[in-house]
Design a protein around this motif. Structure first.
Motif, short mmCIF file in Angstrom:
data_model
loop_
_atom_site.label_atom_id
_atom_site.label_comp_id
_atom_site.label_asym_id
_atom_site.label_seq_id
_atom_site.Cartn_x
_atom_site.Cartn_y
_atom_site.Cartn_z
N SER A 29 28.21 26.34 -8.38
CA SER A 29 28.71 27.64 -7.96
C SER A 29 28.91 27.67 -6.46
CB SER A 29 27.75 28.76 -8.38
OG SER A 29 26.49 28.60 -7.75
N THR A 30 29.89 28.44 -6.02
CA THR A 30 30.16 28.64 -4.61
C THR A 30 30.88 29.98 -4.46
OG1 THR A 30 31.19 27.69 -2.63
CG2 THR A 30 32.41 27.50 -4.69
N GLY A 31 31.03 30.41 -3.22
CA GLY A 31 31.68 31.69 -3.02
C GLY A 31 31.96 31.99 -1.57
N PRO A 69 28.63 32.71 5.93
CA PRO A 69 28.67 31.25 5.76
C PRO A 69 28.91 30.87 4.30
CG PRO A 69 26.80 31.91 7.11
CD PRO A 69 27.37 33.17 6.53
N LEU A 70 29.57 29.75 4.09
CA LEU A 70 29.85 29.25 2.74
C LEU A 70 28.55 28.81 2.09
CD1 LEU A 70 31.96 28.35 0.60
CD2 LEU A 70 31.94 26.11 1.72
N LEU A 71 28.41 29.16 0.79
CA LEU A 71 27.23 28.80 0.01
C LEU A 71 27.66 27.95 -1.18
CD1 LEU A 71 24.17 29.13 -0.53
CD2 LEU A 71 24.76 31.12 -1.93
N LEU A 72 27.05 26.78 -1.33
CA LEU A 72 27.36 25.86 -2.44
C LEU A 72 26.06 25.52 -3.15
CD1 LEU A 72 29.61 24.20 -3.79
CD2 LEU A 72 29.02 22.31 -2.26
N ASN A 90 33.50 45.41 1.95
CA ASN A 90 33.13 44.02 1.72
C ASN A 90 34.09 43.40 0.72
OD1 ASN A 90 31.82 44.12 -1.15
ND2 ASN A 90 30.96 45.86 -0.02
N TYR A 91 34.11 42.08 0.73
CA TYR A 91 34.87 41.35 -0.28
C TYR A 91 34.03 40.17 -0.74
CZ TYR A 91 35.88 37.50 2.95
OH TYR A 91 35.77 36.44 3.78
N GLY A 92 34.37 39.65 -1.90
CA GLY A 92 33.68 38.49 -2.43
C GLY A 92 34.60 37.69 -3.35
N LEU A 93 34.50 36.40 -3.27
CA LEU A 93 35.26 35.50 -4.14
C LEU A 93 34.29 34.41 -4.59
CD1 LEU A 93 38.04 34.75 -5.34
CD2 LEU A 93 38.39 33.28 -3.35
N SER A 94 33.94 34.41 -5.88
CA SER A 94 32.94 33.47 -6.38
C SER A 94 33.56 32.54 -7.42
CB SER A 94 31.75 34.22 -6.99
OG SER A 94 32.16 34.99 -8.10
#
Length: 492
Positions: A281-283, A361-364, A98-102
């Protein structure tokens, strides 16, 4: 030739040693060495880097924080249980990646006042460093003068030993000639012994003062000659000018004022705890799951197709038993079969580990919060900051009072010592003349040994008093410089 080469090497080595080791040390050189090597001052100066980064951090608090993450997981076949709860079982092993960018951006009262508070803290640190540097110069100057005083005390002791030796020689000659009793020579010999003791003690005191000077410098120094003089001069400055300078630009007072400003900035930042805060915040996230047993995937796909075929046949049978067949039935159930190409596609489609991610999906998210009640923690922080600010204000006022008293007292001591120098210099000259007359009278038999030894003691006392007056002037001059924050010593 070999001997000549050795001689040249020895001369070259001695020349290099002479260049590396300084032979003289002025007061300015001593101050420069102390600023570069004194451990206490260097530890204070190191705080500059920390305060600079605190300001950078305060400015950066207006920017969003960004975090990137990546991970891999392996899971073997088996059941997952917590106590008696069964979360199902896996019949094959899996690998996950997995990857994550917050991104998170926060704005509150603390952030808005952080820059002014950090800048005030940096100014207080810089002022404290300048004050420590000034205090170090004053301490080195005092110790340098103490070492000079110890050196001159040794010179006085040597002169006294020379006088005692002259008196002993004179008394011995007269005693051997029968002009006086032998007891005169014995008394003169005792005085010479006392002079030798005084010289040894003076040399020990000089070595101790030089060691203390080395401690102030923070670096080992070899035998050097102290070259800055200790000549007195008539004070050409007034008390009012020194007081005005001390109360306007003294480093310690400026440091106290900077601490007071930093305390007010911290109080403003603490009061901002009642302000609302805004958070955005978003990620971006993605994952990849791959089963390592490919036959298991094919079997699962075949099972799914078989279930579809069985359902098709069941519905065909149900439709045939109805008076009105179901719409679209009967169907051809042979279409529900897994071909070799489909089996290959199932296997290839499962090979996603580790970088063929499925993007989420993008979360804002946007949040506004208003502090309502936090157990009086904010009010406690405000009161604590207010008390610290008041303490800093009182410390600044106390420093002003201390400087006023210190400057006035040091100025009075300095002018008094300057007057005493002239008086003690006259006393020394009279004592030397008295000793000369007493020695001549003793040589002619017109005076006894007691008169000669008393004259010698008077010279010793007069020289000591003159030396004390001379260096008390220098010490009070250094104290006045430290109290006023002004360099008053003439450039050497």
């Amino acid at each position: 030739m070999l001997a000549a080469a050795l001689v040249l090497l020895a001369l070259a080595a001695s020349g290099l040693i002479g260049q590396d080791a300084p032979r003289t040390l002025s007061l300015a050189d001593a101050v420069g060495l102390a600023k570069r090597n004194n451990p206490g001052f260097l530890s204070i100066r190191n705080d500059q880097e920390v305060s600079d980064w605190q300001v950078r951090e305060a400015y950066a608090s207006f920017l969003p924080t960004v975090n990137a993450s990546a991970g891999m997981t392996y899971q073997e076949p088996g059941s997952q249980r917590i106590g008696t709860i069964d979360f199902g079982s896996a019949t094959t092993d899996y690998v996950f990646s997995n990857y994550g960018l917050s991104l998170n951006w926060n704005l509150d009262g603390g952030t808005m006042f952080a820059v002014s508070s950090a800048r005030a803290g940096r100014e207080a640190t810089q002022a404290r460093i300048r004050s420590a540097e000034f205090d170090l110069e004053a301490a080195v100057t005092l110790q340098y003068m103490a070492a000079l005083r110890g050196r001159d005390v040794v010179d006085v002791a040597r002169r006294q030993l020379d006088r005692a030796q002259q008196n002993l020689s004179l008394a011995t000659v007269r005693a051997e000639a029968g002009a006086v009793a032998m007891v005169d020579a014995k008394k003169a010999q005792v005085e010479r012994g006392r002079a030798e003791v005084a010289l040894i003690q003076a040399e020990r005191g000089y070595r101790a003062e030089k060691l203390r000077l080395t401690q102030q410098l923070g670096v080992e120094i070899a035998e050097v000659e102290l070259v800055t003089g200790a000549e007195p001069f008539a004070p050409a400055f007034t008390l009012d000018d020194l007081l005005a300078q001390a109360l306007s630009a003294h480093p310690s007072l400026l440091a106290a004022q900077a601490r007071e400003s930093a305390g007010r900035a911290t109080l403003r930042q603490a009061r901002s705890g009642y302000f609302p805060s805004l958070n955005l915040s978003t990620g971006l996230r993605g994952n990849a799951v791959e089963a390592l047993d490919k036959d298991y995937l094919v079997t699962q796909a075949e099972q799914g197709v078989s279930n579809q075929r069985d359902s098709c046949e069941f519905l065909n049978a149900v439709s045939a038993g109805l008076s009105r067949p179901l719409a679209g039935y009967p169907k051809s159930c042979g279409q529900y079969a897994l071909s070799d190409a489909q089996r290959l596609a199932v296997v290839q489609g499962s090979e996603v580990f580790p970088f063929d991610f499925t993007k989420n999906p993008l979360l804002l998210s946007l949040t506004v919060s208003v502090p309502v009640f936090n157990g009086f923690a904010t009010q406690r922080q405000i009161e604590q900051a207010a008390a610290s600010a008041k303490d800093a204000s009182e410390a600044r006022r106390a420093e002003e009072l201390r400087l006023r008293t210190a400057v006035t007292q040091a100025y009075d001591n300095l002018t008094t010592q300057y007057q005493l120098i002239g008086l003690e210099q006259g006393n020394r000259q009279l004592a030397e003349e008295q000793l000369t007359l007493a020695r001549q009278r003793y040589a002619l038999g017109a005076a006894n040994i007691i008169e000669l030894l008393d004259a010698q003691t008077s010279v010793q006392t007069a020289e000591r008093d003159y030396l004390n007056a001379l260096y008390d002037f220098q010490i009070n001059l250094a104290i006045l410089e430290g109290a006023s924050g002004v360099r008053l010593r003439p450039a050497s």
